[in-house]
Design a protein around this motif. Structure first.
Motif, short mmCIF file in Angstrom:
data_model
loop_
_atom_site.label_atom_id
_atom_site.label_comp_id
_atom_site.label_asym_id
_atom_site.label_seq_id
_atom_site.Cartn_x
_atom_site.Cartn_y
_atom_site.Cartn_z
N ARG A 117 -9.35 55.46 14.62
CA ARG A 117 -9.40 56.49 14.33
C ARG A 117 -8.25 57.24 15.08
O ARG A 117 -7.39 58.04 14.29
CB ARG A 117 -10.32 57.29 14.49
N PRO A 118 -7.59 57.18 16.28
CA PRO A 118 -6.97 57.99 17.16
C PRO A 118 -5.32 57.31 16.36
O PRO A 118 -4.72 58.57 16.43
CB PRO A 118 -6.87 56.90 18.57
N LEU A 119 -5.06 55.89 16.16
CA LEU A 119 -3.64 55.94 15.22
C LEU A 119 -4.05 56.58 13.57
O LEU A 119 -2.81 57.97 13.46
CB LEU A 119 -4.06 54.21 14.86
N ARG A 120 -4.75 56.93 13.04
CA ARG A 120 -4.89 57.76 11.96
C ARG A 120 -4.92 59.09 11.87
O ARG A 120 -3.97 59.70 11.58
CB ARG A 120 -5.93 57.43 11.20
N LEU A 121 -5.13 59.53 13.36
CA LEU A 121 -5.27 60.84 13.98
C LEU A 121 -3.91 60.77 13.96
O LEU A 121 -2.41 61.99 13.93
CB LEU A 121 -6.15 61.70 15.16
N LEU A 122 -3.37 60.49 15.30
CA LEU A 122 -2.27 60.55 15.59
C LEU A 122 -0.54 60.16 13.84
O LEU A 122 0.63 61.57 14.38
CB LEU A 122 -1.24 58.62 16.80
N PHE A 123 -1.15 59.35 12.72
CA PHE A 123 0.06 59.56 11.58
C PHE A 123 -0.07 60.86 11.26
O PHE A 123 0.71 61.39 10.76
CB PHE A 123 -1.02 58.48 11.08
N GLY A 124 -1.55 61.64 11.36
CA GLY A 124 -1.27 62.75 10.77
C GLY A 124 -0.48 63.36 11.61
O GLY A 124 -0.39 64.51 11.05
N VAL A 125 -0.89 63.64 12.80
CA VAL A 125 0.01 64.19 13.58
C VAL A 125 2.03 64.38 13.66
O VAL A 125 2.44 65.65 13.28
CB VAL A 125 0.25 64.02 15.13
N LEU A 126 1.95 63.03 13.29
CA LEU A 126 3.36 62.60 12.93
C LEU A 126 4.24 63.08 11.97
O LEU A 126 4.69 62.57 11.03
CB LEU A 126 3.56 61.02 13.70
N THR A 127 3.08 63.25 10.91
CA THR A 127 3.61 63.81 9.25
C THR A 127 3.29 65.25 8.89
O THR A 127 3.93 66.09 8.25
CB THR A 127 2.19 63.24 8.81
N ILE A 128 2.38 65.75 9.81
CA ILE A 128 2.13 67.41 9.33
C ILE A 128 3.14 68.96 10.29
O ILE A 128 3.97 68.93 10.30
CB ILE A 128 0.93 67.22 9.53
N VAL A 129 3.13 67.91 11.46
CA VAL A 129 3.88 68.59 12.94
C VAL A 129 4.85 69.31 12.25
O VAL A 129 6.27 69.81 12.70
CB VAL A 129 4.00 68.42 14.68
#
Length: 285
Positions: A117-129
Motif C-alpha cells: 500500500r505505501p508504494l501504491r500511495l507513493l505512485f499516487g503522490v508522484l502522479t498528482i503532486v
C-alpha cells in the motif's frame, strides 16, 4: 454512451478554456487543487482503500500537502527553480520513466508493488503532486509581462493530449489490428498510437502558426513529441492500476467519461513532463 461523452465534452471544454484565461493565479490554483483532491479520492481505490472515510481522508491530506507547499513559496510570482516546483517536476520525469518500465513489464512488474500500500500511495503522490505544479508553473509562465502567455501554453498541451487521444481512437477504430499493450489495455493498437501522434503533430503545426508561442521550432517539436508520448503512457499507467484494482472507471463523477482520473490520466504525465523539458531542461524562461 458516445452521445453522453460528446455532450459532456462540449460543456466541459469551454469551461476549462475559460478557467485558463479568466481565472487569476490564485483562483486557478484553487481550482487545480480541488481537481487534485478529487483525483486523490479516486486513487484511494488503486491504493486499496475501500471505505469512503479512508478515501475522504486521503483527499483531505492531498489538499493539505499541496496547500502547505504553496504557502511555503515566497510569493505568487515564484521561480521554477524553487525546490517545491523544480523538485516536483524532476520527480515527474523520473516517475514516468519508472512507470514506462512498469507498463512494459506488466503483469510481472506488479509483483513488487501489488501488495504494498505505501508504494501504491507513493505512485499516487508522484502522479498528482507534479501534475499540480506543472499546471501552476505553466499557467504563470511570463505572467509578470503577459497574463495570458501561460494560458496559451497550457491550452497547447491540452490540445496535444486531446488530439493524441482522439486521433488514437479514430485511427484505432478504422485501422487498428496490432495490439499496443494487450496485457494492460487490450483496446489500444499501434495504428491508433501512430494516428494519435500524427494528430498531435498536426495540432502542434497549426497551433504554432496562429498562437503566440515564442520558442525555437526545434525545442517546441521535442517538447511536444515527448509530451504526446507521455500522454499515452499516462493513459496506460492508469489502465494498469485500474486492472489491478479490478475496476473499469476510476469514478462516475463525469457522465459518459467516468471519473476525474479517467479524464486527466494523460495530462498527469504530459503536463509536468512538458513543463520540466520546457523550463528546466531547455530553460526557455
Amino acid at each position: 454512451m458516445l452521445k453522453s461523452r460528446l455532450i459532456t465534452a462540449f460543456i466541459l471544454i469551454p469551461i476549462v478554456i475559460a478557467a485558463l484565461f479568466l481565472l487569476p493565479p490564485a483562483g486557478f490554483a484553487m481550482v487545480t487543487l480541488a481537481v487534485c483532491m478529487f483525483a486523490a479520492w479516486e486513487w484511494g481505490q488503486f491504493a486499496g482503500f475501500t471505505s469512503r472515510s479512508q478515501r475522504i481522508w486521503l483527499a483531505v491530506l492531498c489538499g493539505l500537502l499541496l496547500a502547505f507547499m504553496m504557502f511555503t513559496l515566497p510569493d505568487w510570482q515564484h521561480s521554477v527553480h524553487l525546490f517545491q516546483v523544480a523538485g516536483s517536476l524532476w520527480a515527474a520525469l523520473c516517475w514516468w520513466i519508472v512507470a514506462l518500465l512498469l507498463v512494459l513489464g506488466y503483469p510481472g512488474s506488479a509483483s513488487f508493488w501489488r501488495s504494498s500500500r505505501p508504494l501504491r500511495l507513493l505512485f499516487g503522490v508522484l502522479t498528482i503532486v507534479p501534475f499540480f505544479w506543472g499546471m501552476l508553473t505553466l499557467r504563470q509562465y511570463h505572467y509578470d509581462t503577459d497574463h495570458f502567455a501561460g494560458a496559451w501554453w497550457l491550452l497547447y498541451v491540452m490540445l496535444l493530449v486531446w488530439g493524441a487521444d482522439s486521433g488514437a481512437y479514430m485511427f484505432g477504430r478504422l485501422f487498428g489490428k496490432h495490439k499496443l499493450s494487450p496485457k494492460v489495455s487490450p483496446g489500444k493498437t499501434w495504428e491508433g498510437f501512430f494516428g494519435g501522434l500524427l494528430t498531435s503533430a498536426l495540432i502542434a503545426w497549426l497551433f504554432g502558426l496562429w498562437a503566440p508561442l515564442t520558442i525555437s521550432p526545434a525545442i517546441l517539436l521535442i517538447c511536444s513529441l515527448v509530451a504526446a508520448l507521455a500522454s499515452v503512457l499516462g493513459d496506460l499507467t492508469e489502465s494498469m492500476f485500474k486492472r489491478e484494482a479490478g475496476i473499469k472507471d476510476s469514478g462516475n463523477l463525469i457522465p459518459g467519461h467516468g471519473g476525474i482520473l479517467d479524464r486527466i490520466d494523460s495530462l498527469t504525465a504530459a503536463v509536468p513532463v512538458f513543463a520540466c523539458l520546457l523550463l528546466l531542461v531547455f530553460r526557455t524562461l
